[in-house]
Write an enzyme that holds these catalytic residues in place. Structure first.
Site, PDB file in Angstrom:
ATOM      1  N   LYS A 185      40.951  38.487  32.442  1.00 55.14           N
ATOM      2  CA  LYS A 185      42.406  38.132  31.873  1.00 55.14           C
ATOM      3  C   LYS A 185      42.844  37.001  32.453  1.00 55.14           C
ATOM      4  O   LYS A 185      43.143  37.237  33.723  1.00 55.14           O
ATOM      5  CB  LYS A 185      43.219  39.229  31.732  1.00 55.14           C
ATOM      6  CG  LYS A 185      44.755  38.864  30.870  1.00 55.14           C
ATOM      7  CD  LYS A 185      45.667  39.642  31.306  1.00 55.14           C
ATOM      8  CE  LYS A 185      46.609  39.256  32.239  1.00 55.14           C
ATOM      9  NZ  LYS A 185      47.050  37.552  31.787  1.00 55.14           N
ATOM     10  N   GLU A 260      44.460  40.433  45.956  1.00 55.24           N
ATOM     11  CA  GLU A 260      44.276  39.300  46.663  1.00 55.24           C
ATOM     12  C   GLU A 260      45.714  38.599  46.357  1.00 55.24           C
ATOM     13  O   GLU A 260      46.035  38.083  45.200  1.00 55.24           O
ATOM     14  CB  GLU A 260      43.483  37.980  46.133  1.00 55.24           C
ATOM     15  CG  GLU A 260      41.871  38.401  46.280  1.00 55.24           C
ATOM     16  CD  GLU A 260      41.509  38.672  47.740  1.00 55.24           C
ATOM     17  OE1 GLU A 260      42.023  37.984  48.609  1.00 55.24           O
ATOM     18  OE2 GLU A 260      40.402  39.580  47.717  1.00 55.24           O
ATOM     19  N   CYS A 294      48.610  29.988  47.546  1.00 54.88           N
ATOM     20  CA  CYS A 294      49.163  31.195  48.305  1.00 54.88           C
ATOM     21  C   CYS A 294      49.191  31.081  49.782  1.00 54.88           C
ATOM     22  O   CYS A 294      50.000  31.858  50.526  1.00 54.88           O
ATOM     23  CB  CYS A 294      48.200  32.477  47.454  1.00 54.88           C
ATOM     24  SG  CYS A 294      46.519  32.027  47.646  1.00 54.88           S
ATOM     25  N   GLU A 394      58.394  33.941  49.491  1.00 56.03           N
ATOM     26  CA  GLU A 394      57.408  32.950  49.098  1.00 56.03           C
ATOM     27  C   GLU A 394      57.913  32.046  48.047  1.00 56.03           C
ATOM     28  O   GLU A 394      58.581  32.644  47.002  1.00 56.03           O
ATOM     29  CB  GLU A 394      56.181  33.692  48.188  1.00 56.03           C
ATOM     30  CG  GLU A 394      55.135  32.788  47.926  1.00 56.03           C
ATOM     31  CD  GLU A 394      53.761  33.447  47.271  1.00 56.03           C
ATOM     32  OE1 GLU A 394      54.084  34.414  46.562  1.00 56.03           O
ATOM     33  OE2 GLU A 394      52.733  33.215  47.567  1.00 56.03           O
TER      34      GLU A 394
HETATM   35  P1  NAD Z   1      51.502  37.087  38.775  1.00 48.74           P
HETATM   36  O1  NAD Z   1      51.547  38.306  39.840  1.00 48.74           O
HETATM   37  O2  NAD Z   1      52.783  37.006  38.258  1.00 48.74           O
HETATM   38  O3  NAD Z   1      50.712  37.282  37.752  1.00 48.74           O
HETATM   39  C1  NAD Z   1      49.312  37.214  38.080  1.00 48.74           C
HETATM   40  C2  NAD Z   1      48.462  37.963  36.632  1.00 48.74           C
HETATM   41  O4  NAD Z   1      48.878  39.071  36.378  1.00 48.74           O
HETATM   42  C3  NAD Z   1      48.674  37.161  35.234  1.00 48.74           C
HETATM   43  O5  NAD Z   1      47.539  36.860  34.715  1.00 48.74           O
HETATM   44  C4  NAD Z   1      49.687  38.052  34.703  1.00 48.74           C
HETATM   45  O6  NAD Z   1      49.719  37.905  33.343  1.00 48.74           O
HETATM   46  C5  NAD Z   1      49.235  39.381  35.225  1.00 48.74           C
HETATM   47  N1  NAD Z   1      50.097  40.445  35.013  1.00 48.74           N
HETATM   48  C6  NAD Z   1      51.570  40.347  35.133  1.00 48.74           C
HETATM   49  N2  NAD Z   1      51.865  41.507  35.195  1.00 48.74           N
HETATM   50  C7  NAD Z   1      50.973  42.694  34.939  1.00 48.74           C
HETATM   51  C8  NAD Z   1      50.862  44.078  34.657  1.00 48.74           C
HETATM   52  N3  NAD Z   1      51.758  44.522  34.686  1.00 48.74           N
HETATM   53  N4  NAD Z   1      49.631  44.515  34.757  1.00 48.74           N
HETATM   54  C9  NAD Z   1      48.662  43.550  34.738  1.00 48.74           C
HETATM   55  N5  NAD Z   1      48.487  42.261  34.707  1.00 48.74           N
HETATM   56  C10 NAD Z   1      49.754  41.801  35.157  1.00 48.74           C
HETATM   57  O7  NAD Z   1      51.204  35.863  39.640  1.00 48.74           O
HETATM   58  P2  NAD Z   1      51.331  34.388  39.146  1.00 48.74           P
HETATM   59  O8  NAD Z   1      52.796  33.776  39.192  1.00 48.74           O
HETATM   60  O9  NAD Z   1      50.574  34.059  38.044  1.00 48.74           O
HETATM   61  O10 NAD Z   1      50.274  33.421  40.487  1.00 48.74           O
HETATM   62  C11 NAD Z   1      51.376  33.338  41.599  1.00 48.74           C
HETATM   63  C12 NAD Z   1      51.060  34.390  42.796  1.00 48.74           C
HETATM   64  O11 NAD Z   1      49.579  34.536  42.801  1.00 48.74           O
HETATM   65  C13 NAD Z   1      51.656  34.053  44.070  1.00 48.74           C
HETATM   66  O12 NAD Z   1      52.199  35.105  44.710  1.00 48.74           O
HETATM   67  C14 NAD Z   1      50.517  33.609  44.959  1.00 48.74           C
HETATM   68  O13 NAD Z   1      50.551  33.831  46.251  1.00 48.74           O
HETATM   69  C15 NAD Z   1      49.497  34.553  44.350  1.00 48.74           C
HETATM   70  N6  NAD Z   1      48.099  34.083  44.601  1.00 48.74           N
HETATM   71  C16 NAD Z   1      47.324  34.804  45.534  1.00 48.74           C
HETATM   72  C17 NAD Z   1      46.094  34.165  46.013  1.00 48.74           C
HETATM   73  C18 NAD Z   1      45.239  34.885  47.042  1.00 48.74           C
HETATM   74  O14 NAD Z   1      44.201  34.701  47.160  1.00 48.74           O
HETATM   75  N7  NAD Z   1      45.782  35.782  47.839  1.00 48.74           N
HETATM   76  C19 NAD Z   1      45.398  33.127  45.421  1.00 48.74           C
HETATM   77  C20 NAD Z   1      46.334  32.435  44.097  1.00 48.74           C
HETATM   78  C21 NAD Z   1      47.669  32.933  43.808  1.00 48.74           C
END
Ligand code: NAD
Length: 492
Positions: A185, A260, A294, A394
């Protein structure tokens, strides 16, 4: 400057609404939603927007494909992966444009980093799969014993929007190389390169059902995927808040989850560091991908003797950064991904100031010629107490918060004050001190005289609120996608 779309990109987008990819086929289904161009707010394409129905279809396809895929010799999976890498190398310009359009990234970055670095991931794990130890004999008295390593089955993957191409490959390639099948997804905000990659994999000969993509939001697709009884492991990249939910569901289901998550990286700059070079590199760290990284350095913990000089030099570099349309080769920093993200960043700027931060470089919306309606923001620097909201939370934009320190112990205490533990850096010409401090910072990754250091073979992952479950990019990642079974026969 307007760059025309490559013909293959125009053709890809013209097929709107872009369907899911399930069981080796483009699979319409569910509602559709617009994918927005961050440069001007226009619609790039409509995409299918799935639900539990499409998740069930995709997981069933992956489950059916698993036995034959797992039974293939590793070298055959490796050959297919190398074929995919080769095809991507041929289509690198197309992939770079799609990624730039979808996320708003500078094309020089997608051409120079995202696409080649993602392809290198495929090559790395394709080779590893042929060298891995699938059976490990154990020297035990009177027992013929070994550990046998076998793939899990269907693995679920959920990704964020900031590096759709690289994170997809960092996630699924080790799983596929190890013999698992996958249901992905992508972020509903940036699904384009993932759909393109699934199609390429199919054209390269990946059997139907091995790679499946269902587009949709967290509640409609992410949640049913995580809860599906046939999914044997989950990998999630995204915010700590959603990661916790995924971890809870996987905990209840007793399946492994690789998480992650978010970060609030610190750069500790000592007074013997090369100030000009450090200022430039830290400014670059927050403009790279418009700060939507991130692990990047968003808290700059700077020795009092060089504080003013570093702050001023970084501000000069940031002011000179060319903000523009992603596809313009002159652009150094594109827009942020969405209006929501822009408003979040500007909201933090206001809150940080309201809490009394000093303004080193003020931010705000940025105007870009020929790009009305885009989500552009200016980089900004605030300074002051580490208790300020902009130093604790963040933000995910081109912003950093500066804090002064007097001695080593104080710097370490400030960095370790937060529960995030993703990535930090230490800047000093005294390498013994830099290494000593790096060891004391609580994070998965602590770099010396650089920030954002990535290579295959160099494990990357977070601890505490930043992640759990093994990380990515190393041989350990590959073995994470194999389950251990001991096989033992008493000899006496
Ligand atoms: P997010 O957590 O809002 O969404 C991530 C994914 O989860 C999306 O595909 C979203 O549709 C899905 N999602 C949301 N609610 C869900 C649920 N209840 N069940 C299952 N899936 C669900 O994050 P974002 O805004 O897309 O991305 C930014 C975040 O990602 C930041 O916090 C960043 O630090 C983190 N990030 C971490 C890494 C790493 O390697 N540690 C890398 C990139 C981004």
């Amino acid at each position: 400057m307007k760059t025309p779309f490559l013909p293959a990109v125009a053709e890809f987008l013209k097929a709107s609404p872009l369907p899911h990819f399930i069981n080796g086929r483009r699979h319409p289904g569910g509602a559709t939603r617009a994918v927005i161009n961050p440069v001007d707010g226009s619609v790039l394409a409509e995409v299918a927007y799935g639900s539990e129905t499409e998740v069930n279809q995709a997981v069933t396809a992956a489950q059916n494909a698993f036995p034959a895929w797992a039974a293939r010799p590793a070298v055959e999976r490796s050959i297919l992966l190398h074929r995919l890498a080769e095809r991507m190398e041929k289509e690198a310009a197309v992939l770079a444009q799609i990624e730039s359009l979808d996320v708003g990234k500078a094309i020089t970055a997608t051409e120079g980093f995202d696409i080649p670095f993602g392809i290198a991931c495929i090559r790395y794990f394709a080779d590893l799969a042929t060298q891995a130890q699938y059976d490990m004999p154990l020297a035990i008295k009177n027992i013929e014993a070994r550990v046998h390593r076998a793939p899990y089955g269907v693995c679920g993957f959920i990704f964020p929007w900031n590096f759709p191409f690289d994170l997809l490959l960092w996630g699924i390639i080790p799983a596929l190389a190890a013999g698992n099948t996958v249901v992905v997804k992508p972020s509903e905000v940036t699904p384009l390169s993932t759909l393109y990659v699934a199609q390429l994999a199919s054209e390269c000969g990946f059997p139907a059902g091995v790679v499946n993509v269902v587009v949709g939001d967290g509640a409609g697709v992410g949640a049913p995927l995580t809860a599906h009884p046939l999914v044997r492991r989950m990998s999630f990249t995204g915010s700590s808040e959603v990661g916790r939910k995924i971890g809870e569901v996987c905990g209840r289901r007793l399946i492994p989850s690789k998480l992650e998550l978010g970060g609030k990286g610190a750069a500790v700059v000592f007074d013997d560091a090369d100030v000009a070079s450090t200022a430039k590199q830290l400014a670059g760290a927050i403009t790279f991908n418009t700060g939507q990284v991130c692990c990047t350095a968003t808290r700059w913990i700077v020795h009092e003797k060089i504080f003013d000089s570093l702050a001023q030099q970084a501000a000069e570099t940031l002011k000179a950064t060319k903000i523009g349309v992603g596809l313009d080769p002159e652009t150094q920093m594109g827009p942020v991904v969405s209006a929501t993200q822009r408003d979040r960043i500007l909201g933090y700027l206001s809150r940080g100031k309201a809490e009394g931060a000093d303004v080193v470089l003020d931010g705000g919306p940025a105007e870009v010629r020929d790009a009305k309606g885009g989500f552009f923001v200016k980089p900004w620097l605030l300074a002051g107490s580490p208790e300020n909201v902009c130093c604790r939370e963040e933000i995910f934009g081109p912003a950093a918060y500066l804090v002064k320190f007097r001695d080593e112990a104080e710097a370490v205490e400030i960095v370790n004050r937060l529960d995030y533990g993703l990535a930090n850096s230490v800047w000093s010409t005294d390498l013994a001190r830099a290494n000593r401090v790096a060891e004391r910072l609580v994070a998965g990754n602590n770099w010396v005289n650089a920030h954002n250091v990535f290579a295959y073979g160099l494990p990357y992952g977070g601890v505490n609120r930043s992640g759990l479950g093994g990380g990515v990019n190393s041989p350990a990642t590959f073995y994470d996608y194999l389950r251990d079974a001991t096989i033992a026969r008493p000899l006496a």
